[in-house]
Design a protein around this motif. Structure first.
Motif, mmCIF file in Angstrom:
data_model
loop_
_atom_site.group_PDB
_atom_site.id
_atom_site.type_symbol
_atom_site.label_atom_id
_atom_site.label_comp_id
_atom_site.label_asym_id
_atom_site.label_seq_id
_atom_site.Cartn_x
_atom_site.Cartn_y
_atom_site.Cartn_z
ATOM 1 N N ILE A 202 1.049 -1.096 0.062
ATOM 2 C CA ILE A 202 -0.004 0.131 0.038
ATOM 3 C C ILE A 202 0.824 1.310 -0.119
ATOM 4 O O ILE A 202 1.751 1.241 1.031
ATOM 5 N N ASP A 203 0.837 2.146 -1.048
ATOM 6 C CA ASP A 203 1.514 3.192 -1.163
ATOM 7 C C ASP A 203 0.543 4.272 -0.325
ATOM 8 O O ASP A 203 -0.324 5.047 -0.993
ATOM 9 N N ARG A 204 1.153 4.458 0.971
ATOM 10 C CA ARG A 204 0.122 5.131 1.756
ATOM 11 C C ARG A 204 0.350 6.523 2.000
ATOM 12 O O ARG A 204 1.309 6.843 3.075
ATOM 13 N N ASN A 205 0.317 7.281 1.090
ATOM 14 C CA ASN A 205 0.599 8.711 1.136
ATOM 15 C C ASN A 205 -0.606 9.738 1.649
ATOM 16 O O ASN A 205 -0.146 10.924 1.960
ATOM 17 N N GLY A 206 -1.654 9.249 1.829
ATOM 18 C CA GLY A 206 -2.924 9.863 2.552
ATOM 19 C C GLY A 206 -3.441 10.733 1.537
ATOM 20 O O GLY A 206 -4.401 11.570 2.023
ATOM 21 N N LEU A 207 -3.083 10.898 0.346
ATOM 22 C CA LEU A 207 -3.737 11.819 -0.504
ATOM 23 C C LEU A 207 -4.298 11.148 -1.775
ATOM 24 O O LEU A 207 -3.702 10.063 -2.081
ATOM 25 N N GLN A 208 -5.097 11.677 -2.384
ATOM 26 C CA GLN A 208 -5.822 11.299 -3.607
ATOM 27 C C GLN A 208 -6.128 12.503 -4.508
ATOM 28 O O GLN A 208 -6.024 13.580 -4.111
ATOM 29 N N GLN A 209 -6.751 12.122 -5.718
ATOM 30 C CA GLN A 209 -6.905 13.501 -6.473
ATOM 31 C C GLN A 209 -8.075 14.320 -5.976
ATOM 32 O O GLN A 209 -9.098 14.027 -5.555
ATOM 33 N N GLY A 210 -7.332 15.600 -5.353
ATOM 34 C CA GLY A 210 -8.469 16.731 -4.951
ATOM 35 C C GLY A 210 -8.266 16.653 -3.493
ATOM 36 O O GLY A 210 -8.698 17.702 -2.928
ATOM 37 N N ASP A 211 -8.009 15.771 -2.666
ATOM 38 C CA ASP A 211 -8.129 15.860 -1.181
ATOM 39 C C ASP A 211 -7.308 14.774 -0.722
ATOM 40 O O ASP A 211 -6.467 13.832 -1.145
ATOM 41 N N SER A 212 -7.204 14.749 0.940
ATOM 42 C CA SER A 212 -6.688 13.552 1.396
ATOM 43 C C SER A 212 -7.689 12.716 1.498
ATOM 44 O O SER A 212 -8.915 12.560 1.338
ATOM 45 N N THR A 213 -7.185 11.079 1.694
ATOM 46 C CA THR A 213 -8.008 10.072 1.619
ATOM 47 C C THR A 213 -8.905 10.112 2.984
ATOM 48 O O THR A 213 -10.249 9.733 2.754
ATOM 49 N N GLU A 214 -8.525 10.486 4.014
ATOM 50 C CA GLU A 214 -9.558 10.566 5.178
ATOM 51 C C GLU A 214 -10.610 11.717 5.128
ATOM 52 O O GLU A 214 -11.573 11.604 5.742
ATOM 53 N N ASN A 215 -10.458 12.665 4.473
ATOM 54 C CA ASN A 215 -11.626 13.462 4.084
ATOM 55 C C ASN A 215 -12.356 13.024 3.122
ATOM 56 O O ASN A 215 -13.860 13.694 2.856
ATOM 57 N N THR A 216 -12.103 12.185 2.121
ATOM 58 C CA THR A 216 -12.953 11.693 1.135
ATOM 59 C C THR A 216 -13.707 10.473 1.492
ATOM 60 O O THR A 216 -14.876 10.418 1.618
ATOM 61 N N VAL A 217 -13.040 9.468 1.783
ATOM 62 C CA VAL A 217 -13.653 8.359 2.528
ATOM 63 C C VAL A 217 -12.634 7.696 3.499
ATOM 64 O O VAL A 217 -11.535 7.080 3.106
ATOM 65 N N ALA A 218 -12.955 8.007 4.878
ATOM 66 C CA ALA A 218 -11.648 7.713 5.754
ATOM 67 C C ALA A 218 -11.323 6.188 5.707
ATOM 68 O O ALA A 218 -12.265 5.431 5.855
ATOM 69 N N LEU A 219 -10.036 5.775 5.561
ATOM 70 C CA LEU A 219 -9.727 4.410 5.802
ATOM 71 C C LEU A 219 -9.330 3.823 7.041
ATOM 72 O O LEU A 219 -9.261 2.739 7.341
ATOM 73 N N GLY A 220 -8.990 4.820 8.020
ATOM 74 C CA GLY A 220 -8.821 4.380 9.466
ATOM 75 C C GLY A 220 -7.443 3.581 9.639
ATOM 76 O O GLY A 220 -6.489 3.867 9.029
ATOM 77 N N ASP A 221 -7.750 2.668 10.400
ATOM 78 C CA ASP A 221 -6.728 1.862 10.954
ATOM 79 C C ASP A 221 -6.418 0.676 9.877
ATOM 80 O O ASP A 221 -6.995 -0.471 9.990
ATOM 81 N N LEU A 222 -5.654 0.863 9.076
ATOM 82 C CA LEU A 222 -5.357 -0.037 7.732
ATOM 83 C C LEU A 222 -4.777 -1.466 8.461
ATOM 84 O O LEU A 222 -4.974 -2.403 7.776
ATOM 85 N N SER A 223 -3.839 -1.018 9.381
ATOM 86 C CA SER A 223 -3.295 -2.404 9.945
ATOM 87 C C SER A 223 -4.260 -3.372 10.407
ATOM 88 O O SER A 223 -4.320 -4.485 10.147
ATOM 89 N N ALA A 224 -5.113 -2.857 11.329
ATOM 90 C CA ALA A 224 -6.001 -3.596 12.034
ATOM 91 C C ALA A 224 -7.192 -4.203 11.036
ATOM 92 O O ALA A 224 -7.565 -5.195 11.331
ATOM 93 N N LYS A 225 -7.453 -3.402 10.041
ATOM 94 C CA LYS A 225 -8.318 -3.739 9.026
ATOM 95 C C LYS A 225 -7.837 -5.133 8.340
ATOM 96 O O LYS A 225 -8.408 -6.226 8.161
ATOM 97 N N TRP A 226 -6.441 -4.981 7.825
ATOM 98 C CA TRP A 226 -5.951 -6.116 7.179
ATOM 99 C C TRP A 226 -5.675 -7.200 8.040
ATOM 100 O O TRP A 226 -5.890 -8.382 7.506
ATOM 101 N N ASP A 227 -5.370 -7.245 9.090
ATOM 102 C CA ASP A 227 -5.163 -8.016 10.048
ATOM 103 C C ASP A 227 -6.459 -8.810 10.195
ATOM 104 O O ASP A 227 -6.571 -10.077 10.499
ATOM 105 N N SER A 228 -7.732 -8.120 10.559
ATOM 106 C CA SER A 228 -8.902 -8.864 10.592
ATOM 107 C C SER A 228 -9.295 -9.597 9.559
ATOM 108 O O SER A 228 -10.079 -10.352 9.599
#
Length: 318
Positions: A202-228
């Motif tokens: 995961i290229d986790r730079n926190g940005l996408q076209q136009g804004d941050s990922t968290e302001n667009t659709v928040a991804l939250g704790d990716l480590s916990a997500k993938w572990d689950s």
């Protein structure tokens, strides 16, 4: 030992011997130098073509440099070698970074880079496996690369059952595309099939076209997500060559789980006015901006290649 010699040594080594062939400081320095040479080439390509995704390219160039020069087993003289590892560039808009890396690795002449995104070029805005050696799959429509990689990994496990080594499959994903549900369907299937030859990065730079990922659709704790979802999770600085080598060279056959590497990166890495600025997702530099960017990149590269005592400080600061 040169970077090429280290590449050959590590590719002949078993996981048990990996600790014996970790790179020297000079080889780590050459990896950084290569990534900055690639940044300059990408800058020139983007400016010439008047299109591209330079921020995304710069975000993942260190990852691609480590992969192609120290991790994945490929043969540029035989791009369809059956025993090769595979890379799926799910974030296909970062094609410029992939093209430069493949050219440096020797898959095709560097002169081809001059035709980047020109009419009828082999090097279009998104990778095309029918036009360019080294490209494993056509990508660009985000959210599909992990599904493709999981299918390839499953096929390789089946066709190589009973053999001492199963080729590995790497999928490089942008963090923004994790907002698409197809990724999580693939994640569930990969865990169910115990695809331990699959590595998602995961290229986790926190940005996408136009804004941050968290302001667009928040991804939250990716480590916990993938572990689950049943994956082995590793995290690292996506611009630190030693950290990348450690997490990407660790194979997980004994775990019977796919691996995800969450690489913390900076969009536009290497050019101060591009870094962490979403406008550079798709912006093309002006002549003045290109000159400023090249000056910054050349300063860092000169420090690395000159073996200055503070070269790593230049890299970390850039």
């Amino acid at each position: 030992m040169t970077l090429e010699a280290f590449d050959s040594l590590i590719h002949k080594s078993s996981p048990e011997r990996l600790q014996q062939c970790l790179p020297t400081d000079s080889q780590i320095r050459e990896l950084y130098a290569q990534s900055y040479r690639s940044r300059m080439a990408t800058l020139d390509m983007t400016y010439r073509a008047e299109m591209g995704h330079i921020g995304s390219d710069f975000s993942c160039l260190d990852i691609l440099t480590v992969l192609y020069f120290c991790v994945i087993k490929v043969n540029p003289k035989d791009p369809t070698w059956p025993e090769r590892d595979r890379l799926i560039l799910s974030k296909g808009h970062a094609a410029g970074a992939l093209y430069v890396t493949l050219a440096e690795k020797g898959f095709f002449p560097k002169t081809w880079l001059n035709s980047y995104q020109q009419f009828d070029s082999r090097l279009q805005g998104h990778p095309d496996r029918q036009k360019l050696p080294g490209v494993e799959h056509n990508t660009g429509s985000l959210g599909h690369g992990l599904s493709v990689a999981a299918g390839i990994a499953a096929g390789l496990q089946f066709s190589n059952r009973g053999r001492s080594r199963v080729p590995r499959v790497f999928a490089l994903l942008g963090d923004g595309e994790l907002q698409e549900g197809s990724n999580w369907e693939a994640a569930m299937l990969a865990a169910q099939l115990q695809l331990d030859n699959l590595v998602a990065i995961i290229d986790r730079n926190g940005l996408q076209q136009g804004d941050s990922t968290e302001n667009t659709v928040a991804l939250g704790d990716l480590s916990a997500k993938w572990d689950s979802f049943g994956w082995r999770v590793a995290q690292c600085d996506g611009h630190d060559m030693k950290q990348l080598l450690t997490v990407l060279n660790t194979e997980s056959e004994s775990l019977k789980r796919p691996t995800v590497v969450i690489a913390k990166t900076v969009k536009g890495r290497g050019v101060s006015f591009m870094e962490n600025n979403p406008v550079w997702h798709h912006k093309v530099p002006s002549a003045e901006e290109k000159a400023r960017a090249r000056e910054e990149l050349e300063t860092v590269l000169a420090a690395i290649e000159g073996n200055e005592a503070t070269w790593l400080t230049f890299v970390k600061r850039s």
